[in-house]
Design a protein around this motif. Structure first.
Motif, PDB file in Angstrom:
ATOM      1  N   ALA A 281      83.872 -75.867 -26.074  1.00 26.58           N
ATOM      2  CA  ALA A 281      85.085 -75.071 -25.881  1.00 26.58           C
ATOM      3  C   ALA A 281      84.932 -74.043 -24.759  1.00 26.58           C
ATOM      4  O   ALA A 281      83.851 -73.493 -24.534  1.00 26.58           O
ATOM      5  N   PHE A 282      86.050 -73.812 -24.055  1.00 24.28           N
ATOM      6  CA  PHE A 282      86.179 -72.689 -23.135  1.00 24.28           C
ATOM      7  C   PHE A 282      87.235 -71.778 -23.744  1.00 24.28           C
ATOM      8  O   PHE A 282      88.396 -72.163 -23.893  1.00 24.28           O
ATOM      9  N   VAL A 283      86.842 -70.567 -24.124  1.00 21.80           N
ATOM     10  CA  VAL A 283      87.739 -69.637 -24.800  1.00 21.80           C
ATOM     11  C   VAL A 283      87.946 -68.416 -23.907  1.00 21.80           C
ATOM     12  O   VAL A 283      86.968 -67.783 -23.496  1.00 21.80           O
ATOM     13  N   ALA A 284      89.196 -68.109 -23.591  1.00 20.95           N
ATOM     14  CA  ALA A 284      89.518 -66.988 -22.712  1.00 20.95           C
ATOM     15  C   ALA A 284      90.200 -65.888 -23.502  1.00 20.95           C
ATOM     16  O   ALA A 284      91.071 -66.141 -24.343  1.00 20.95           O
ATOM     17  N   VAL A 285      89.792 -64.640 -23.241  1.00 16.52           N
ATOM     18  CA  VAL A 285      90.360 -63.468 -23.905  1.00 16.52           C
ATOM     19  C   VAL A 285      90.701 -62.435 -22.845  1.00 16.52           C
ATOM     20  O   VAL A 285      89.847 -62.076 -22.030  1.00 16.52           O
ATOM     21  N   ASN A 286      91.938 -61.942 -22.866  1.00 17.96           N
ATOM     22  CA  ASN A 286      92.330 -60.832 -21.999  1.00 17.96           C
ATOM     23  C   ASN A 286      92.193 -59.546 -22.799  1.00 17.96           C
ATOM     24  O   ASN A 286      93.029 -59.221 -23.631  1.00 17.96           O
ATOM     25  N   CYS A 287      91.113 -58.819 -22.541  1.00 13.12           N
ATOM     26  CA  CYS A 287      90.822 -57.620 -23.334  1.00 13.12           C
ATOM     27  C   CYS A 287      91.898 -56.557 -23.172  1.00 13.12           C
ATOM     28  O   CYS A 287      92.149 -55.768 -24.091  1.00 13.12           O
ATOM     29  N   ASP A 329      88.186 -61.424 -19.898  1.00  9.73           N
ATOM     30  CA  ASP A 329      88.855 -60.850 -18.728  1.00  9.73           C
ATOM     31  C   ASP A 329      89.148 -59.376 -18.995  1.00  9.73           C
ATOM     32  O   ASP A 329      89.402 -58.979 -20.134  1.00  9.73           O
ATOM     33  N   GLU A 330      89.113 -58.567 -17.931  1.00  8.63           N
ATOM     34  CA  GLU A 330      89.330 -57.123 -18.033  1.00  8.63           C
ATOM     35  C   GLU A 330      88.379 -56.502 -19.051  1.00  8.63           C
ATOM     36  O   GLU A 330      88.766 -55.703 -19.905  1.00  8.63           O
ATOM     37  N   VAL A 331      87.093 -56.850 -18.952  1.00 14.20           N
ATOM     38  CA  VAL A 331      86.095 -56.369 -19.907  1.00 14.20           C
ATOM     39  C   VAL A 331      85.955 -54.852 -19.847  1.00 14.20           C
ATOM     40  O   VAL A 331      85.530 -54.214 -20.822  1.00 14.20           O
ATOM     41  N   GLY A 332      86.320 -54.240 -18.731  1.00  7.83           N
ATOM     42  CA  GLY A 332      86.245 -52.786 -18.608  1.00  7.83           C
ATOM     43  C   GLY A 332      87.204 -52.054 -19.523  1.00  7.83           C
ATOM     44  O   GLY A 332      87.096 -50.836 -19.688  1.00  7.83           O
ATOM     45  N   GLU A 333      88.176 -52.772 -20.125  1.00  8.64           N
ATOM     46  CA  GLU A 333      89.151 -52.154 -21.017  1.00  8.64           C
ATOM     47  C   GLU A 333      88.692 -52.121 -22.465  1.00  8.64           C
ATOM     48  O   GLU A 333      89.399 -51.589 -23.330  1.00  8.64           O
ATOM     49  N   LEU A 334      87.512 -52.678 -22.780  1.00  9.53           N
ATOM     50  CA  LEU A 334      87.033 -52.681 -24.159  1.00  9.53           C
ATOM     51  C   LEU A 334      86.738 -51.260 -24.628  1.00  9.53           C
ATOM     52  O   LEU A 334      86.118 -50.470 -23.906  1.00  9.53           O
ATOM     53  N   PRO A 335      87.138 -50.914 -25.863  1.00  8.82           N
ATOM     54  CA  PRO A 335      86.772 -49.604 -26.411  1.00  8.82           C
ATOM     55  C   PRO A 335      85.269 -49.561 -26.701  1.00  8.82           C
ATOM     56  O   PRO A 335      84.614 -50.594 -26.864  1.00  8.82           O
ATOM     57  N   LEU A 336      84.713 -48.369 -26.800  1.00  7.84           N
ATOM     58  CA  LEU A 336      83.265 -48.197 -26.957  1.00  7.84           C
ATOM     59  C   LEU A 336      82.701 -48.888 -28.202  1.00  7.84           C
ATOM     60  O   LEU A 336      81.617 -49.496 -28.124  1.00  7.84           O
ATOM     61  N   PRO A 337      83.356 -48.843 -29.367  1.00  6.98           N
ATOM     62  CA  PRO A 337      82.789 -49.549 -30.529  1.00  6.98           C
ATOM     63  C   PRO A 337      82.652 -51.059 -30.294  1.00  6.98           C
ATOM     64  O   PRO A 337      81.653 -51.670 -30.681  1.00  6.98           O
ATOM     65  N   ALA A 338      83.651 -51.647 -29.661  1.00  8.64           N
ATOM     66  CA  ALA A 338      83.580 -53.082 -29.370  1.00  8.64           C
ATOM     67  C   ALA A 338      82.495 -53.373 -28.343  1.00  8.64           C
ATOM     68  O   ALA A 338      81.846 -54.422 -28.392  1.00  8.64           O
ATOM     69  N   GLN A 339      82.268 -52.426 -27.417  1.00 11.51           N
ATOM     70  CA  GLN A 339      81.191 -52.603 -26.433  1.00 11.51           C
ATOM     71  C   GLN A 339      79.830 -52.672 -27.110  1.00 11.51           C
ATOM     72  O   GLN A 339      78.969 -53.462 -26.724  1.00 11.51           O
TER      73      GLN A 339
END
Length: 555
Positions: A281-287, A329-339
């Motif tokens: 699988a190729f799974v894409a997520v727009n954070c 995608d847009e990994v810079g938008e992840l909140p700190l807990p998810a990071q």
């Protein structure tokens, strides 16, 4: 002299006469032909493919040389009483009048002790460079052979000695414009390697060399370097593609960098397809599109009862991508807990669902993408330093479209064919002016913006007609742009370009009002990333009004 200015060119324009009833065009007493640049480009392409690059260069150089000699004759006659420099620059002025390029003088020195000569000019919008890039992509070497032949022929005939011009920079190699330098042949240390292009040569004597070149071309065609989803031949594009290819055989996490719309997800999919994981699988997520409170459950899954509304257990994106590739995608938008959880998943290869104490092993190759400066985010405290170092192991920067304009013709061809199929239309390509406008545009939205512009062009262009510049940039053309047109007496006069408004473009396209409204609604929703309230604001209506229209159209 260090620099020169062109004299007023009314004397040149007065030489140009159109005798439509006789089917003749005259420049002074020389008969001229008004040819399509696209037809000349096709002839040039066929010549290269038929007889090989070297022989084609020789033929085109000699053709340009002959043209330049004729214009030198005209210059000497027309400006016989002028200053020598003013008379000489009639050649560059004629080159502009004939549509070959915009010629900017840099330096011109001739005469004096020893009868020395040195000339340097800049070419903008050189037709031959554009034709070569459109047919073959960017080149490693200068390719304005016919135009160099013209400059050499004109100057040699004007000065009465053989002056050899060469390109020191060429737009076909990725430079902003072409730069040419002319000197007497004996002043070039490598003149012996250049002179054969100005001399006749039997094509029969080169058949063996051509056969080897053809075989090399066949091997190249049989081993394509790029996947269908990625199109380009510019140096910047090929560098990014090469890095992707090197990473494909490994399991390294890849960080894709670049502006919005450059095609980061397409590069990620290409990496997946080139890897051993391609059957998984190729799974894409727009954070950026996920609310903060849902990001962790989306990425890592959730157990029943973990929070209000969690009625069933559900696998997250990491589990769904097990064995394959996860694109964030847009990994810079992840909140700190998810990071923090993402870092653990990368380091340990295991995740915990929300509300579960049990760890689950996952085998995922991570591809992350961002258009923000993660180093600045680290310094600002919004992005974890340890996660940044973990993601930045293998960065790949995808160039913006404005840095790979040589790839635009190939991108345009592929996109137009796709939109023809999507909208059930036949399009006869783009006009020269439309292609020129695409290359001049800054493309802040990059490839995604190009797609939107071309889809609009396909929709608005008439069936079996060409996409014109008005179909691409409706209402944004410079209304003060001036062009030369013909007067009733056969002279040139300034004309103002007429703009085509949106209503006229839609009517000319043959598209129904319902079909146009449906496409408009779809574009608004796509531009708002699925947010109907934002899409309604773009359209100047309320959300209930938008909902009604969407249901009515089935969009």
């Amino acid at each position: 002299m260090a620099s020169i200015q062109y004299p007023e060119n009314a004397d040149l324009r007065s030489l140009l006469r159109f005798a439509a009833e006789d089917g003749l065009i005259w420049l002074g007493e020389h008969r001229m032909l008004l040819l399509h640049a696209g037809a000349m480009a096709e002839l040039r392409k066929e010549l290269i493919e038929s007889v090989g690059r070297e022989q084609a260069r020789r033929i085109l150089t000699r053709m340009g040389f002959a043209s330049g000699m004729r214009d030198a004759e005209l210059a000497r006659k027309t400006r016989s009483g002028s200053d020598l420099a003013d008379a000489f620059v009639m050649g560059p002025q004629l080159h502009m009048l004939e549509g070959c390029a915009r010629v900017e003088p840099v330096r011109l020195e001739f005469g004096g002790p020893g009868n020395s000569f040195y000339a340097e000019f800049l070419w903008e919008n050189a037709w031959e460079a554009e034709a070569h890039v459109q047919a073959f992509g960017e080149s490693a070497e200068p390719v304005c052979w016919m135009m160099i032949g013209y400059a050499s022929g004109y100057t040699s005939a004007f000065t009465g000695r053989f002056i050899l011009f060469r390109e020191t920079e060429c737009a076909a190699t990725g430079q902003e414009r072409c730069r040419i330098v002319g000197r007497p042949a004996e002043d070039w240390p490598d003149a012996d390697t250049l002179l054969p292009y100005f001399q006749a040569d039997s094509i029969v004597g080169r058949l063996l060399e051509l056969r080897e070149e053809i075989e090399a071309m066949r091997r190249t065609i049989s081993c394509p370097r790029r996947t269908p989803d990625l199109i380009g031949s510019s140096a910047a594009f090929l560098h990014a593609y090469d890095l992707i290819g090197r990473a494909a055989s490994t399991n390294v996490s890849v960080l894709l960098l670049g502006e919005t719309g450059v095609g980061k997800e397409r590069f990620a999919r290409t990496l997946h397809e080139m890897s051993a994981r391609k059957d998984e699988a190729f799974v894409a997520v727009n954070c950026a599109a996920l609310p903060d409170e849902l990001i962790e459950s989306e990425l890592f899954g959730v157990e029943r009862g973990a929070f209000t509304g969690a009625h069933t257990s559900r696998a997250g994106k990491f589990e769904r991508a097990h064995g394959g590739t996860l694109f964030l995608d847009e990994v810079g938008e992840l909140p700190l807990p998810a990071q923090a959880k993402l870092l653990r998943a990368l380091q340990e290869g295991e995740i915990e669902r929300l509300g579960d104490e049990r760890t689950r092993k996952v085998n995922v190759r991570l591809v992350a993408a961002t258009n923000v400066d993660l180093q600045k985010a680290v310094n600002a405290g919004t992005f974890r330093r340890d996660l940044y170092y973990r993601l930045n192991v293998y960065p790949v920067t995808i160039p913006p479209l404005r840095e790979r304009t040589g790839d635009i013709p190939a991108l345009v061809e592929a996109m137009v064919r796709r939109f023809e199929t999507l909208h059930g239309k036949r399009i006869a390509g783009l006009s020269d002016k439309a292609m020129h406008a695409l290359k001049l545009h800054a493309w802040p939205g990059n490839v995604r913006e190009l797609e939107n512009v071309l889809e609009r062009g396909v929709i608005l262009a008439p069936q079996n007609g060409q996409i014109e510049v008005e179909h691409l940039f409706i209402g944004t053309l410079d209304e003060h742009a001036r062009e030369h047109s013909l007067s009733a007496q056969g002279g040139l006069e300034t004309a103002r370009r007429a703009q085509q408004d949106l209503a006229a473009a839609v009517l000319d396209s043959g598209m129904s009002l319902d079909a146009f409204e449906q496409r408009l609604l779809q574009h608004a929703v796509e531009r708002a990333n699925g947010n109907l309230s934002a899409a309604a604001r773009l359209l100047g209506m309320t959300r209930p009004q938008l909902n009604y229209r969407i249901k009515k159209q089935g969009a």
